[in-house]
Motif scaffolding. Structure first.
Motif, PDB file in Angstrom:
ATOM      1  N   LEU A  61       0.721  -1.232  -0.252  1.00 42.56           N
ATOM      2  CA  LEU A  61       0.026   0.076  -0.190  1.00 42.56           C
ATOM      3  C   LEU A  61       1.354   1.018  -0.149  1.00 42.56           C
ATOM      4  CD1 LEU A  61      -3.102  -0.795   2.518  1.00 42.56           C
ATOM      5  CD2 LEU A  61      -2.081  -1.581   0.652  1.00 42.56           C
ATOM      6  N   ALA A  62       1.803   2.244  -1.031  1.00 35.63           N
ATOM      7  CA  ALA A  62       1.831   2.603  -1.296  1.00 35.63           C
ATOM      8  C   ALA A  62       1.306   3.747  -1.791  1.00 35.63           C
ATOM      9  CB  ALA A  62       2.273   2.783  -2.661  1.00 35.63           C
ATOM     10  N   TYR A  63       2.078   5.667  -1.498  1.00 39.26           N
ATOM     11  CA  TYR A  63       1.072   7.025  -1.785  1.00 39.26           C
ATOM     12  C   TYR A  63       2.577   7.315  -3.018  1.00 39.26           C
ATOM     13  CZ  TYR A  63       5.021   7.987   1.414  1.00 39.26           C
ATOM     14  OH  TYR A  63       5.880   8.621   2.277  1.00 39.26           O
ATOM     15  N   VAL A  64       1.635   7.878  -3.438  1.00 42.90           N
ATOM     16  CA  VAL A  64       2.631   8.818  -4.033  1.00 42.90           C
ATOM     17  C   VAL A  64       3.167  10.169  -3.963  1.00 42.90           C
ATOM     18  CG1 VAL A  64       2.611   9.428  -7.087  1.00 42.90           C
ATOM     19  CG2 VAL A  64       1.195   7.476  -6.041  1.00 42.90           C
ATOM     20  N   SER A  65       4.370  10.172  -4.301  1.00 41.62           N
ATOM     21  CA  SER A  65       5.408  11.355  -3.553  1.00 41.62           C
ATOM     22  C   SER A  65       4.980  12.580  -4.268  1.00 41.62           C
ATOM     23  CB  SER A  65       6.798  10.903  -3.464  1.00 41.62           C
ATOM     24  OG  SER A  65       7.166  10.794  -4.447  1.00 41.62           O
ATOM     25  N   TYR A  66       4.680  13.344  -3.442  1.00 40.92           N
ATOM     26  CA  TYR A  66       4.446  14.935  -3.830  1.00 40.92           C
ATOM     27  C   TYR A  66       5.570  16.168  -3.446  1.00 40.92           C
ATOM     28  CZ  TYR A  66       1.311  16.745  -0.653  1.00 40.92           C
ATOM     29  OH  TYR A  66       0.953  17.698   0.684  1.00 40.92           O
ATOM     30  N   ASN A  67       6.198  17.174  -4.068  1.00 43.08           N
ATOM     31  CA  ASN A  67       6.773  17.996  -3.773  1.00 43.08           C
ATOM     32  C   ASN A  67       8.319  17.770  -3.016  1.00 43.08           C
ATOM     33  OD1 ASN A  67       5.550  20.047  -4.144  1.00 43.08           O
ATOM     34  ND2 ASN A  67       4.351  20.241  -2.863  1.00 43.08           N
ATOM     35  N   ASN A  68       8.875  17.322  -2.091  1.00 46.13           N
ATOM     36  CA  ASN A  68       9.630  16.764  -1.454  1.00 46.13           C
ATOM     37  C   ASN A  68       9.466  16.075  -0.948  1.00 46.13           C
ATOM     38  OD1 ASN A  68      11.464  19.306  -3.167  1.00 46.13           O
ATOM     39  ND2 ASN A  68      12.892  19.834  -1.148  1.00 46.13           N
ATOM     40  N   GLU A  69       8.480  14.839  -0.799  1.00 42.76           N
ATOM     41  CA  GLU A  69       9.082  14.315  -0.099  1.00 42.76           C
ATOM     42  C   GLU A  69       9.897  13.389  -0.696  1.00 42.76           C
ATOM     43  OE1 GLU A  69       4.535  12.931   1.703  1.00 42.76           O
ATOM     44  OE2 GLU A  69       4.679  13.230  -0.438  1.00 42.76           O
ATOM     45  N   VAL A  70      10.139  11.866   0.528  1.00 47.29           N
ATOM     46  CA  VAL A  70      11.019  10.763  -0.273  1.00 47.29           C
ATOM     47  C   VAL A  70      10.235  10.868  -1.497  1.00 47.29           C
ATOM     48  CG1 VAL A  70      11.846   8.312  -0.174  1.00 47.29           C
ATOM     49  CG2 VAL A  70      11.922  10.583   1.967  1.00 47.29           C
ATOM     50  N   ASP A  71      11.191   9.955  -1.845  1.00 52.74           N
ATOM     51  CA  ASP A  71      10.272   9.114  -4.099  1.00 52.74           C
ATOM     52  C   ASP A  71       9.994   8.335  -3.368  1.00 52.74           C
ATOM     53  OD1 ASP A  71      10.425   9.062  -6.554  1.00 52.74           O
ATOM     54  OD2 ASP A  71      12.338   8.463  -7.109  1.00 52.74           O
ATOM     55  N   THR A  72       8.961   8.138  -3.767  1.00 51.32           N
ATOM     56  CA  THR A  72       7.608   6.801  -3.712  1.00 51.32           C
ATOM     57  C   THR A  72       7.990   6.201  -4.635  1.00 51.32           C
ATOM     58  OG1 THR A  72       5.461   7.584  -3.708  1.00 51.32           O
ATOM     59  CG2 THR A  72       6.826   7.103  -1.591  1.00 51.32           C
ATOM     60  N   ARG A  73       7.480   6.896  -5.866  1.00 51.52           N
ATOM     61  CA  ARG A  73       7.561   6.695  -7.223  1.00 51.52           C
ATOM     62  C   ARG A  73       8.973   5.790  -8.340  1.00 51.52           C
ATOM     63  NH1 ARG A  73       4.968  11.650 -10.592  1.00 51.52           N
ATOM     64  NH2 ARG A  73       4.315  12.541  -8.964  1.00 51.52           N
ATOM     65  N   SER A  74       9.564   5.405  -7.571  1.00 49.85           N
ATOM     66  CA  SER A  74      10.908   4.483  -7.869  1.00 49.85           C
ATOM     67  C   SER A  74      10.785   3.611  -6.964  1.00 49.85           C
ATOM     68  CB  SER A  74      12.075   5.039  -7.936  1.00 49.85           C
ATOM     69  OG  SER A  74      12.582   5.640  -6.229  1.00 49.85           O
ATOM     70  N   VAL A  75      10.209   3.670  -5.742  1.00 54.42           N
ATOM     71  CA  VAL A  75       9.911   2.373  -4.835  1.00 54.42           C
ATOM     72  C   VAL A  75       8.320   2.042  -5.561  1.00 54.42           C
ATOM     73  CG1 VAL A  75       8.132   2.004  -2.651  1.00 54.42           C
ATOM     74  CG2 VAL A  75      10.088   3.470  -2.529  1.00 54.42           C
ATOM     75  N   ILE A  76       7.394   2.120  -6.274  1.00 54.82           N
ATOM     76  CA  ILE A  76       6.758   1.738  -6.974  1.00 54.82           C
ATOM     77  C   ILE A  76       7.166   1.209  -8.232  1.00 54.82           C
ATOM     78  CG2 ILE A  76       4.039   2.450  -7.931  1.00 54.82           C
ATOM     79  CD1 ILE A  76       3.619   4.055  -6.620  1.00 54.82           C
ATOM     80  N   GLU A  77       8.019   1.732  -8.560  1.00 55.78           N
ATOM     81  CA  GLU A  77       8.675   0.690 -10.446  1.00 55.78           C
ATOM     82  C   GLU A  77       9.056  -0.206  -9.663  1.00 55.78           C
ATOM     83  OE1 GLU A  77       7.766   1.703 -12.356  1.00 55.78           O
ATOM     84  OE2 GLU A  77       7.416   3.894 -13.067  1.00 55.78           O
ATOM     85  N   SER A  78       9.875  -0.444  -8.363  1.00 51.11           N
ATOM     86  CA  SER A  78      10.719  -1.172  -7.764  1.00 51.11           C
ATOM     87  C   SER A  78      10.384  -2.438  -7.525  1.00 51.11           C
ATOM     88  CB  SER A  78      11.406  -0.945  -6.708  1.00 51.11           C
ATOM     89  OG  SER A  78      12.357  -1.947  -6.110  1.00 51.11           O
ATOM     90  N   ALA A  79       8.246  -2.384  -7.083  1.00 53.87           N
ATOM     91  CA  ALA A  79       7.531  -3.383  -6.372  1.00 53.87           C
ATOM     92  C   ALA A  79       7.284  -4.246  -7.641  1.00 53.87           C
ATOM     93  CB  ALA A  79       6.541  -2.701  -5.724  1.00 53.87           C
ATOM     94  N   PHE A  80       6.802  -2.667  -8.823  1.00 49.31           N
ATOM     95  CA  PHE A  80       6.982  -3.927 -10.231  1.00 49.31           C
ATOM     96  C   PHE A  80       7.392  -4.417 -10.244  1.00 49.31           C
ATOM     97  CE2 PHE A  80       3.343   0.020 -10.351  1.00 49.31           C
ATOM     98  CZ  PHE A  80       1.999  -1.101 -10.742  1.00 49.31           C
ATOM     99  N   ALA A  81       8.505  -4.115 -10.435  1.00 41.81           N
ATOM    100  CA  ALA A  81       9.853  -5.022 -11.344  1.00 41.81           C
ATOM    101  C   ALA A  81      10.172  -6.105 -10.196  1.00 41.81           C
ATOM    102  CB  ALA A  81      10.766  -4.338 -11.191  1.00 41.81           C
ATOM    103  N   ALA A  82       9.778  -5.978  -8.830  1.00 34.90           N
ATOM    104  CA  ALA A  82       9.640  -7.836  -8.061  1.00 34.90           C
ATOM    105  C   ALA A  82       9.203  -8.498  -7.538  1.00 34.90           C
ATOM    106  CB  ALA A  82      10.228  -7.004  -6.221  1.00 34.90           C
ATOM    107  N   GLY A  83       7.731  -8.075  -8.919  1.00 36.25           N
ATOM    108  CA  GLY A  83       6.097  -9.194  -9.145  1.00 36.25           C
ATOM    109  C   GLY A  83       5.473  -8.807  -8.044  1.00 36.25           C
ATOM    110  N   LYS A  84       5.863  -7.265  -7.015  1.00 34.41           N
ATOM    111  CA  LYS A  84       4.721  -7.325  -5.709  1.00 34.41           C
ATOM    112  C   LYS A  84       3.217  -6.442  -6.681  1.00 34.41           C
ATOM    113  CE  LYS A  84       8.483  -6.625  -2.369  1.00 34.41           C
ATOM    114  NZ  LYS A  84       7.768  -7.733  -1.402  1.00 34.41           N
ATOM    115  N   ARG A  85       1.603  -6.387  -5.943  1.00 38.70           N
ATOM    116  CA  ARG A  85       1.541  -5.473  -6.084  1.00 38.70           C
ATOM    117  C   ARG A  85       1.081  -4.452  -5.624  1.00 38.70           C
ATOM    118  NH1 ARG A  85      -3.500  -9.427  -3.103  1.00 38.70           N
ATOM    119  NH2 ARG A  85      -4.193  -7.778  -4.238  1.00 38.70           N
ATOM    120  N   VAL A  86       0.275  -3.488  -6.013  1.00 36.47           N
ATOM    121  CA  VAL A  86       0.651  -2.558  -5.172  1.00 36.47           C
ATOM    122  C   VAL A  86      -0.507  -1.423  -5.634  1.00 36.47           C
ATOM    123  CG1 VAL A  86       1.678  -0.161  -5.569  1.00 36.47           C
ATOM    124  CG2 VAL A  86       3.211  -2.282  -6.629  1.00 36.47           C
ATOM    125  N   ALA A  87      -1.096  -1.028  -4.274  1.00 40.84           N
ATOM    126  CA  ALA A  87      -2.260  -0.417  -4.315  1.00 40.84           C
ATOM    127  C   ALA A  87      -2.229   1.045  -3.949  1.00 40.84           C
ATOM    128  CB  ALA A  87      -3.656  -1.268  -3.345  1.00 40.84           C
TER     129      ALA A  87
END
Length: 198
Positions: free
Chosen positions: A54-80
Motif C-alpha cells: 500500500l503505497a502513496y505517490v510522493s509530491y513536492n520534496n517527499e521521499v521519492d515513492t515513484r521509484s519504490v512503486i516501480e521497484s515493487a512492480f519489478a519485484a513482482g509485488k502488487r501495488v495499491a
C-alpha cells in the motif's frame, strides 16, 4: 535521531518547521538520500516478504515513492494507491498495474483513475505492508503528518505492518506530541538504517 525542535513545540509549529527544512534540501542530496532509502527498503525482510504494497505517490520534496512503486512492480509485488474522498475526509486503496493508472486528484497528488472502481478491503490486506507518509517521526513511531487525518482514520483498521520512509533529518530526538487516536508506525526506513519502533 538527527533533529528536533523541542518537546514543547505543538504539531502546527513542528509541521511548519519540517516543511521549511524539507524545502531547503538540494536536488542532488535528495536524490542520493532517497536512493539509499530505497536500497534499505528493498533489503528489509518484512518489506521483501510482502506481496502487496500500500503505497502513496510522493509530491513536492517527499521521499521519492515513484521509484519504490516501480521497484515493487519489478519485484513482482502488487501495488495499491489511495484515492481521497475529501468531502468525507476518507481514503480507500485501489490496486494499480502501472504508473499509467494514475491521474491528478486531491491537491494534485496522483491517485488511481476514476474507472478503477473496486477498493481493497481489510481482507485484501493480508500479507501486505503500508507505507505511511509524514514530515517527522520519533523513536516510538509517532509522526507529524500534513494535518488532513486521512491515515489517522485508516490505520486503526489496517492489520499489516506500517512502514515509514524518512530521511535522517526527519527523525526527532524528542518524543513528538501524540493524541490518543494517533497510530504509530512499526518501522522507519531511513537513508542509514531501519528503525524498529514497536
Amino acid at each position: 535521531m538527527a533533529s528536533s525542535y523541542g518537546t514543547d513545540a505543538d504539531k502546527s509549529s513542528l509541521r511548519g518547521n519540517y516543511l521549511a527544512a524539507r524545502r531547503r534540501i538540494d536536488p542532488a542530496t535528495k536524490a542520493a538520500l532517497d536512493a539509499n532509502i530505497l536500497k534499505n527498503l528493498e533489503g528489509f525482510d518484512i518489506y521483501d516478504g510482502a506481496h502487496l504494497v500500500l503505497a502513496y505517490v510522493s509530491y513536492n520534496n517527499e521521499v521519492d515513492t515513484r521509484s519504490v512503486i516501480e521497484s515493487a512492480f519489478a519485484a513482482g509485488k502488487r501495488v495499491a494507491v489511495p484515492r481521497v474522498t475529501a468531502r468525507k475526509h476518507s481514503m480507500s486503496f485501489f490496486e494499480i498495474e502501472s504508473m499509467d493508472d494514475l491521474v491528478e486528484g486531491y491537491k494534485d497528488i496522483l491517485e488511481p483513475r476514476a474507472d478503477i472502481t473496486a477498493p481493497l478491503g481489510t481482507k485484501d490486506f493480508c500479507g501486505s505492508v503500508c507505507l505511511v507518509p509524514g514530515l517527522v517521526f520519533d523513536a516510538q513511531g509517532y509522526r507529524i503528518g500534513y494535518g488532513g487525518g486521512y491515515y489517522d482514520r485508516f490505520l486503526p483498521f489496517y492489520p499489516g505492518d506500517k512502514i515509514a520512509l524518512a530521511r535522517s533529518s526527519q527523525m526527532s530526538s524528542n518524543p513528538l506530541p501524540a493524541d490518543s487516536c494517533d497510530v504509530p508506525v512499526d518501522f522507519i526506513v531511513t537513508d542509514t538504517t531501519v528503525w524498529t519502533c514497536r
